[in-house]
Scaffold this motif. Structure first.
Motif: not given
Length: 142
Positions: A58-62, A64-66, A97-98
């Motif tokens: 999932c990409e947000t402006p600040w 990336i969550e894997i 990244f999270f």
């Protein structure tokens, strides 16, 4: 071995469902979950002639969550997941990244630590089976 890195889309839905069953038996995402993910988020794959390792992110402006990262069973222990992570870091160099991983999944935790992630916290009884989640973060390349 020259690996190709590619963004996956809705056309890949059937094969991602197959990969989920192979990689997460009993815990695979459903057709609707994958379809919704592909509609609103991103997926990437790496492999030589065919995808051998994939990630749902999932990409947000600040950041990336894997959500998922997995290597197909016949291709494990070849370093593909680490190479996929490195490609993702290059794709999104300015983002944090999270991810979360089951505390009992020591090989994955060791992979993430070797890729520059640090443990943020543990969430007791987070998963349906009652196991603990380890929340991890990697800072941007700068």
């Amino acid at each position: 071995m020259s690996l190709s890195f590619q963004r996956l889309g809705e056309v890949h839905l059937p094969v991602i469902l197959t990969w989920e069953k192979l990689c997460f038996p009993g815990e695979e995402w459903t057709d609707k979950m994958i379809q919704t993910h592909l509609e609103f988020h991103a997926a990437f794959g790496i492999g030589d002639q065919k995808i051998q390792c994939y990630a749902l992110v999932c990409e947000t402006p600040w950041e990336i969550e894997i959500f998922r990262i997995a290597t197909l069973p016949n291709f494990r222990k070849l370093g593909l997941a680490k190479q996929l992570l490195e490609k993702l870091f290059k794709e999104f160099p300015k983002k944090e990244f999270f991810l979360e991983v089951k505390e009992s999944n020591e090989p994955a935790i060791n992979l993430y630590l070797s890729a520059g992630f640090n443990e943020l916290e543990r969430r007791k009884k987070y998963y349906l089976d009652g196991s603990t989640a380890v929340l991890m973060k990697r800072n941007p390349i700068e």
